[in-house]
Design an enzyme around this catalytic site. Sequence first.
Site, PDB file in Angstrom:
ATOM      1  N   GLY A   1     -30.466 -12.386   3.310  1.00  0.00           N
ATOM      2  CA  GLY A   1     -29.850 -12.665   2.019  1.00  0.00           C
ATOM      3  C   GLY A   1     -28.872 -13.807   1.820  1.00  0.00           C
ATOM      4  O   GLY A   1     -28.041 -13.894   0.936  1.00  0.00           O
ATOM      5  N   THR A   2     -29.577 -14.885   2.338  1.00  0.00           N
ATOM      6  CA  THR A   2     -28.757 -16.085   2.102  1.00  0.00           C
ATOM      7  C   THR A   2     -29.002 -16.561   0.699  1.00  0.00           C
ATOM      8  O   THR A   2     -27.666 -17.090   0.123  1.00  0.00           O
ATOM      9  CB  THR A   2     -29.321 -17.280   3.225  1.00  0.00           C
ATOM     10  OG1 THR A   2     -30.866 -17.187   2.900  1.00  0.00           O
ATOM     11  CG2 THR A   2     -28.869 -17.010   4.540  1.00  0.00           C
TER      12      THR A   2
ATOM     13  N   GLU B   1     -32.391 -25.827  -2.430  1.00  0.00           N
ATOM     14  CA  GLU B   1     -32.361 -24.625  -2.822  1.00  0.00           C
ATOM     15  C   GLU B   1     -30.982 -24.027  -3.364  1.00  0.00           C
ATOM     16  O   GLU B   1     -31.260 -23.449  -4.456  1.00  0.00           O
ATOM     17  CB  GLU B   1     -32.735 -23.528  -1.836  1.00  0.00           C
ATOM     18  CG  GLU B   1     -34.293 -23.767  -1.291  1.00  0.00           C
ATOM     19  CD  GLU B   1     -34.609 -22.730  -0.188  1.00  0.00           C
ATOM     20  OE1 GLU B   1     -34.153 -21.663  -0.497  1.00  0.00           O
ATOM     21  OE2 GLU B   1     -35.341 -23.286   0.731  1.00  0.00           O
TER      22      GLU B   1
ATOM     23  N   ASP C   1     -46.807 -17.507  -4.482  1.00  0.00           N
ATOM     24  CA  ASP C   1     -46.320 -18.978  -4.855  1.00  0.00           C
ATOM     25  C   ASP C   1     -47.250 -19.357  -6.030  1.00  0.00           C
ATOM     26  O   ASP C   1     -47.267 -20.499  -6.023  1.00  0.00           O
ATOM     27  CB  ASP C   1     -46.493 -19.496  -3.656  1.00  0.00           C
ATOM     28  CG  ASP C   1     -45.462 -19.331  -2.440  1.00  0.00           C
ATOM     29  OD1 ASP C   1     -44.660 -18.659  -2.669  1.00  0.00           O
ATOM     30  OD2 ASP C   1     -46.284 -19.228  -1.392  1.00  0.00           O
TER      31      ASP C   1
ATOM     32  N   GLU D   1     -30.306 -26.685   1.319  1.00  0.00           N
ATOM     33  CA  GLU D   1     -29.299 -27.594   0.503  1.00  0.00           C
ATOM     34  C   GLU D   1     -29.743 -27.622  -0.935  1.00  0.00           C
ATOM     35  O   GLU D   1     -28.919 -27.390  -1.720  1.00  0.00           O
ATOM     36  CB  GLU D   1     -28.588 -28.738   1.150  1.00  0.00           C
ATOM     37  CG  GLU D   1     -27.962 -28.553   2.424  1.00  0.00           C
ATOM     38  CD  GLU D   1     -27.536 -30.001   3.053  1.00  0.00           C
ATOM     39  OE1 GLU D   1     -28.221 -31.000   2.477  1.00  0.00           O
ATOM     40  OE2 GLU D   1     -27.046 -30.147   4.130  1.00  0.00           O
TER      41      GLU D   1
ATOM     42  N   GLU E   1     -49.892 -13.538  -7.640  1.00  0.00           N
ATOM     43  CA  GLU E   1     -50.478 -14.221  -6.657  1.00  0.00           C
ATOM     44  C   GLU E   1     -49.417 -14.990  -5.830  1.00  0.00           C
ATOM     45  O   GLU E   1     -48.068 -15.210  -6.453  1.00  0.00           O
ATOM     46  CB  GLU E   1     -51.190 -15.202  -7.072  1.00  0.00           C
ATOM     47  CG  GLU E   1     -52.459 -14.760  -7.755  1.00  0.00           C
ATOM     48  CD  GLU E   1     -53.413 -13.886  -7.116  1.00  0.00           C
ATOM     49  OE1 GLU E   1     -53.370 -14.078  -5.975  1.00  0.00           O
ATOM     50  OE2 GLU E   1     -54.294 -13.310  -7.672  1.00  0.00           O
TER      51      GLU E   1
ATOM     52  N   ASN F   1     -38.934 -16.988  -8.500  1.00  0.00           N
ATOM     53  CA  ASN F   1     -39.004 -16.794  -6.793  1.00  0.00           C
ATOM     54  C   ASN F   1     -38.738 -18.585  -6.609  1.00  0.00           C
ATOM     55  O   ASN F   1     -38.997 -19.499  -7.325  1.00  0.00           O
ATOM     56  CB  ASN F   1     -40.688 -16.700  -6.426  1.00  0.00           C
ATOM     57  CG  ASN F   1     -40.757 -16.731  -4.756  1.00  0.00           C
ATOM     58  OD1 ASN F   1     -39.804 -16.266  -4.376  1.00  0.00           O
ATOM     59  ND2 ASN F   1     -41.412 -17.694  -4.198  1.00  0.00           N
TER      60      ASN F   1
ATOM     61  N   HIS G   1     -39.504 -21.347  -3.491  1.00  0.00           N
ATOM     62  CA  HIS G   1     -40.454 -21.476  -2.420  1.00  0.00           C
ATOM     63  C   HIS G   1     -39.872 -22.857  -1.493  1.00  0.00           C
ATOM     64  O   HIS G   1     -39.477 -23.854  -2.311  1.00  0.00           O
ATOM     65  CB  HIS G   1     -41.643 -21.780  -2.879  1.00  0.00           C
ATOM     66  CG  HIS G   1     -42.889 -22.225  -1.823  1.00  0.00           C
ATOM     67  ND1 HIS G   1     -43.196 -21.155  -0.913  1.00  0.00           N
ATOM     68  CD2 HIS G   1     -43.563 -23.258  -1.266  1.00  0.00           C
ATOM     69  CE1 HIS G   1     -43.877 -21.636  -0.098  1.00  0.00           C
ATOM     70  NE2 HIS G   1     -44.147 -22.519  -0.250  1.00  0.00           N
TER      71      HIS G   1
END
Length: 353
Positions: free
Chosen positions: A161-162, A326, A297, A324, A295, A254, A256
């Site tokens: 959960g970061t 992200e 990513d 960092e 699909e 999302n 990645h």
Amino acid sequence: MPDKIIAHIDGGSRGNPGPAAAGFLLEDSNGTQLRAKGCVLGRTTNNVAEYTGFVKALEAARSFKPEQLVVFSDSELLVKQINGQYRVKSELIKPLYEQAVDLLSGFKNWKVRHITRDKNKQADSLVNEALDAGHDIEARLKPVSKKEKPIRLGVLISGGGTTLINILKYINEDKLNAEVNVVISSRSTVTGIEKAKNAGLDVKIIRTKDYHDIDGFSKRIEAELVAAKVDLVIQGGWLCLWKIPYRYKNRVMNIHPALLPSFGGKGMWGHHVHEAVLNAGCKVSGCTVHFCTNEYDDGPIIIQRTCEVLNGDTPDTLAARVFEQECIAYPEAIGLFAAGRLSVEKGITKIKP
């Protein structure tokens, strides 16, 4: 009437037993203050004062008829007793406990969570102000918030959960006008669940192995998101493929830990990504926030941030530096969506000025 009320409660006695007071603060989900009061109680104990503050907060919250009530207290005893983890042994507390349980039964959805004392300063201040004044006090309400209605988020997790905690940090610091309405975990034992519960969030556990096929799994996720009236779905360390329904097309994001379309796809998660980047001899890595398709990513890229790959990097050191980026990129992407500045044209995300 607000659909959600957040209450902070406190109580204290100078002497234990001694002169005592209770305090509570009620806010809606926008942070607009609804009620703030400190009440003198005469001579009693800390625990009685804590429970009295709880009861008074429940009585005040009841008049607003919220769909959801979240109560924060720095009394571990009270929180664990209300949540059934501790028995109530004190004869002084039992009547207040029973009154509190009865009041809670009148709320459709409620949670009582523990917080540290440093995060409960406003309620604590109301207690001390009442004690100093020697009479009940009603704090002046803050001006009604003028900001736009916060965007409702549903966060999907499969681990620690970061990403969720980072988003909550931005929300709590008023850097992101959003609220997390539901957290869905694909695993039942990950630490992200406890972090979400400690933050007072509604958590649902939906595991792939509990469903015959991906359709049943996906429909259950959709049902929980719809029930929580989610505007935008955030995948944060989510490791499961699910069928995104049409209603959430270009409304599922999302992040990645690499620069897509490189180093993406099935099996490319966590340290596997950073190992691949290092093995390829890349000089730059980073992160990508994108809208999701069905699909791994895949989907229109929203934001990318980069960092240098250094000589001597390991997967762990590179991962820390990418994370960092992200922490900056995801809230920025959510903010752009909330501001209505994102559109997708022919598979490419456009950012409006």
